[in-house]
Design a protein around this motif. Structure first.
Motif, short mmCIF file in Angstrom:
data_model
loop_
_atom_site.label_atom_id
_atom_site.label_comp_id
_atom_site.label_asym_id
_atom_site.label_seq_id
_atom_site.Cartn_x
_atom_site.Cartn_y
_atom_site.Cartn_z
N LEU A 121 50.27 2.56 43.62
CA LEU A 121 49.26 3.53 42.90
C LEU A 121 47.71 3.01 43.16
N ILE A 150 39.35 12.70 37.20
CA ILE A 150 39.46 14.11 36.50
C ILE A 150 40.97 14.23 36.41
N GLU A 151 41.77 14.13 37.43
CA GLU A 151 43.00 14.26 37.30
C GLU A 151 44.03 13.29 38.42
N VAL A 152 44.85 12.68 37.85
CA VAL A 152 45.73 12.13 38.91
C VAL A 152 47.39 12.74 38.88
N GLN A 153 47.78 13.10 39.85
CA GLN A 153 49.13 13.79 39.91
C GLN A 153 50.04 13.08 41.01
N MET A 154 50.62 11.98 40.70
CA MET A 154 51.42 11.19 41.81
C MET A 154 52.70 11.57 41.50
N SER A 155 53.61 11.87 42.69
CA SER A 155 55.02 12.13 42.19
C SER A 155 55.99 11.55 43.36
N ARG A 179 41.67 23.85 35.79
CA ARG A 179 41.35 22.81 34.83
C ARG A 179 40.32 21.71 35.96
N VAL A 214 53.22 10.31 37.62
CA VAL A 214 51.97 10.00 37.02
C VAL A 214 51.18 11.25 36.86
N GLN A 215 50.89 11.65 35.76
CA GLN A 215 50.15 12.94 35.63
C GLN A 215 49.00 12.80 34.45
N MET A 216 48.00 12.37 34.95
CA MET A 216 46.91 12.20 33.92
C MET A 216 45.83 13.11 34.01
N SER A 217 45.29 13.72 33.26
CA SER A 217 44.36 14.86 33.31
C SER A 217 43.39 14.86 32.34
N PHE A 261 57.85 4.21 42.80
CA PHE A 261 56.77 3.73 43.42
C PHE A 261 56.18 2.66 42.19
#
Lengths: 237, 237, 237, 237, 237, 237
Positions: C214, C198-203, C96, D200-203, C209
């Motif tokens: 962020l 393009i993509e944010v994946q924060m977990s 992706r 947060v999962q933004m794609s 949080f």
């Protein structure tokens, strides 16, 4: 000295009963002592993708063991969901061996699948499979030639195989299971009816061997394969 | 006469870089010409069920090829859901070969797994795997001995392997991919540092061979293995 | 404060060695500290069924870890018969991410498969895979353009990725394994060379949080991706 | 502007019917517009091996879609022999999200499995699964507390999730399928009842976004999660 | 009227050769006309988990067909990676049928696995498997009793099975393949030696039937099973 | 005498809610007491290879159970990697049953797949699946006829199924789970609206039965199927 009382260079009794099943284009039940293998040959008009359109034929093999062919029951491979490493290794060997005796141009663009299913095992199942598999193949090809589908005989030389090994320090021919499980060195010789080598697989488990011993084993193998080819000829005459 | 311009009995350049990865108890990157294999050895305190409680150790191997180690991309085996027949056959061979050089009593009840992953392939990956795998094994065993976990050296004799074959009618040593794909007869010889045979696998595809030729190939193999063992000694000195 | 002694916003040393394997159309070995990933790009003339005939190209990725890339040996996925959930998740992410930087019309109806194989792992393997994967992709596309198979450059903007997280209460950049395994919050930012997301994946695992945090992490990510893109440019100049 | 005629920040109607099946310790059918998911929670006394004996509990999730939940029939995963990448990715997300709201010490050494099965899909199934899954979990935990098996409430904060995206250039809340399939940027925000972020999962697919847009989407998500948590409270009051 | 020329209520010739393989505790090759099934019984000291410690025994069955047992070659189930639906259905039926004739208390906590492998198929393989499977079971139990491991005979009543159907409008007994493939209604009756019913499976494909016809088929089945039980008694006398 | 207090020949309350999901061409939620099954019918223009070009249609079925449809959670079949034997057996039965009521010439060369997913189980799920499956099929065929794609009604006779068994020595109709798990003899009768038999599956577990009992059960089944067909007619009127 051998558990069976056989001489060092003595094969087990060999019998080949052709036509054991009625559906296959070629079939036999081969017995090498207590090792019994049902071999069938199936002719199909399709070939694997990698030779499509080449005009060449293909011979392949599959191998299986009935769950209780052995002393204790083995798990059925269909139930466990895959063929084990030993099975895969053996069926690749059988296919390679049989192809070595085939003129694939003369066979024409068709596939013959040889199935070798071990009904009862007592050592040497892969050699019995190759030797009996060639008989099934011979019978199937005979059918093709009789029907005029194949003109020139694609089976250029018979193929047979025998195991040899070093058991209790001595080179012996055609190991049965009690010998096979004790032998430090053993392997298979696949040869043609005219005495040429197709494949040599000699392996030591917890031991080693030298060139002189390899030579002795080769001598035994030549004797054994000679007898097997005679049995093949008699069965398919 | 050989595509690479090498003499009939000339090996490709061999290099062995130890400690290629930091986590494994032993590791090396072995290069035989353009064939590059990463070998790692992992020590674990468990053994397979069939030897539990026996006091014996076990050495096993796994083999893999990165998808683009070859000229065209091969499907990733993890994605296709199983190891192919060729992979299974090769990793069984590597394990068998390495075990032949191990005193399993001296190793003690533990398992060493040797992983051989082909980074780049140009023929002879199984021989490179065995030769490099032994180096990784040597380094891991050194660690065990240094820590006092193993007293007497379980590696009784180095193990190395080389391919030979008949290419364009001539016996040649250490086939690369262009030779391998054309050779009518080829195979692998696995030997010990002291010149004993562990395994002979000689096979003809669309061809046959005779005893004299087998003998010539054995001679080439002895030369090749000698050079490989020297490289192993240099790398682990 | 960081186990490695790095500053909060300090990346690990990055190196990218292109042409690491000879067969692939593009390849590199990327090292982010002790995380080493081999990335190869393979061009094929076929595309997945769902875009056949559309004129559009496709970029996809596969991910794997060698069994001993990690501190303890992991089971080989090819042997266990399937790719684990983590593997599947990561390779979908890589594909992706890379597609986001590709003009699929300009690429034309062909597929490029980027294989990312982790040779050694120390945290951040998916980010290294994306960053190195883009380099392999760049080299493969260069080949297409040089050959005249592609006219207008389909790589509209470089793509790189970096991990960030909250470690011991502090936002830190480019987590290594000791940090990653302790961080309550962590994730990956995938960005373009021009600074777009393009993509944010924060977990969060066992933590939470807020928006301010962020935002801080985004700032760190921008710095890190900037450095990675510079390294990509240097490697493919 | 939205296909459904909703305002940019307007959720679809939400309904949660608890006790939808009689066997599960907790269950509900959650409807977010035309997306309907059956969530059940199962309590078991065993925990995964990696926490055995730790005194900690575990919450995990599985996700599935009935074959005709979608517009065209999808192949049943049980029939195709494995869970697809999308399924695996989603169920890992659900499990992670729910665990973020659980005090695993208070839960004690037991496992709760939340099954989320999509009966009908119209976009946002993973968010509905998380939101409904928490309700099932709440009901199951209530049972444990009522029975005195758990003393202090392990559910420290409700967990809910909503999707947001950029559709036709506008940030919108709670995408349905027609929006989801067109949106260049979309993702999921998982939050607690007290407004903290869990994931947060933004794609972007074929697009990019910037920090200002991410901020706008976060604002929408806070509104949406607020409404979902209110629905959760009403359903479990 | 029947392709074979048999009368409507005439069975095919039945033969049962006991001791067909040497390793199994009980074995026979049963032939019902051209349908040949090898049945083996294996005694093991373990039982399935769900009855561990109950003192009860278990009888289970597995079924397989050699690839060329049929007119055209079927793919080997071990190669395709799973047992097909038909295989699973049949082996569950065989196990259920055999258990109906077993006093599981008298058998004691052990398992007997009956393997039924079809060597050649011509219709009615599941009935032949049940009938031959009971013979193998009888022989294995005899061994247990002779050894004093089992005191009171757990085989309370013989179990045998026969197929019946409506072929060309007429109720017929023991369908062979040409009849089976044409019959609108067919099924299997599993009965005990004392004439009780264990299982009735009557099914119409592209047809229907009524109570009167079911009654006629039951009458035929009673005749057939009587003859099969006589053959079982003769073989195990 | 029955745990539920029902009379021996009394069915559980039956309800059929059509249009339960919006995407499928036909759908219903059938409830037989506490057994709830969601049935959907999907029309596709393709047929299985073995009837391609024949002009004949095909009806097939798949069956599944949600993990917590039962009293204790069952492992999800998609996760365990295959459909269990029971599932395969049931879905083959449903498909066979439904096909018996279909004129495949009138249906034309298209396939209808009926998915039966058990939401909640309390015995008799396969009978509920067949009865509800026929309703979904009826609704889908109605759509085809309304659209003029099918002219003559291919559903020649309704199909419904009911279980019967011998519970506590008495023949009873429509067993629920407490009865089903205790009954020595039980099975399913599949019949048409006009009272013809399609399939009889009567089986004894640890028991036997005789012809008179089979006859009594048939009588009960006729009563039960009559009531089910009335419910089908009411639901699809």
């Amino acid at each position: 000295m051998r558990p069976s009382g056989r001489d060092l260079s003595e094969m087990r009794p060999v019998s080949i009963e052709t036509g054991f099943t009625k559906h296959a284009e070629g079939s036999c039940l081969i017995k090498m002592g207590d090792t019994h293998v049902l071999c069938t040959a199936t002719i199909e008009d399709r070939v694997p993708p990698f030779i499509k359109g080449s005009g060449l034929g293909w011979v392949t093999a599959e191998y299986g063991m009935l769950p209780r062919a052995t002393n204790t029951r083995m798990r059925r491979e269909a139930a466990s969901g895959k063929q084990g490493g030993r099975t895969v290794e053996i069926q690749r060997l059988i296919g390679r061996a049989l192809r070595a005796g085939v003129d694939r141009v003369a066979l024409g663009e068709r596939q013959i699948t040889v199935d070798c299913d071990v009904i009862q095992a007592d050592g040497g199942t892969r050699c019995a499979s190759i030797t009996g598999g060639w008989v099934a193949l011979r019978l199937a090809v005979n059918k093709l030639m009789k029907a005029g589908d194949v003109i020139s005989d694609p089976l250029v030389d018979p193929v047979a195989a025998v195991s040899c090994g070093i058991y209790a320090g001595q080179p012996v021919l055609d190991l049965d299971y009690p010998e096979d499980s004790e032998a430090g060195v053993d392997g298979n010789f696949i040869m043609t009816g005219s005495g040429k080598l197709i494949e040599v697989q000699m392996s030591a488990e917890g031991s080693v061997f030298n060139r002189a011993q390899l030579d002795q084993l080769l001598g035994l193998a030549e004797k054994g394969v000679g007898e097997l080819v005679a049995a093949q000829m008699a069965a398919t005459a």
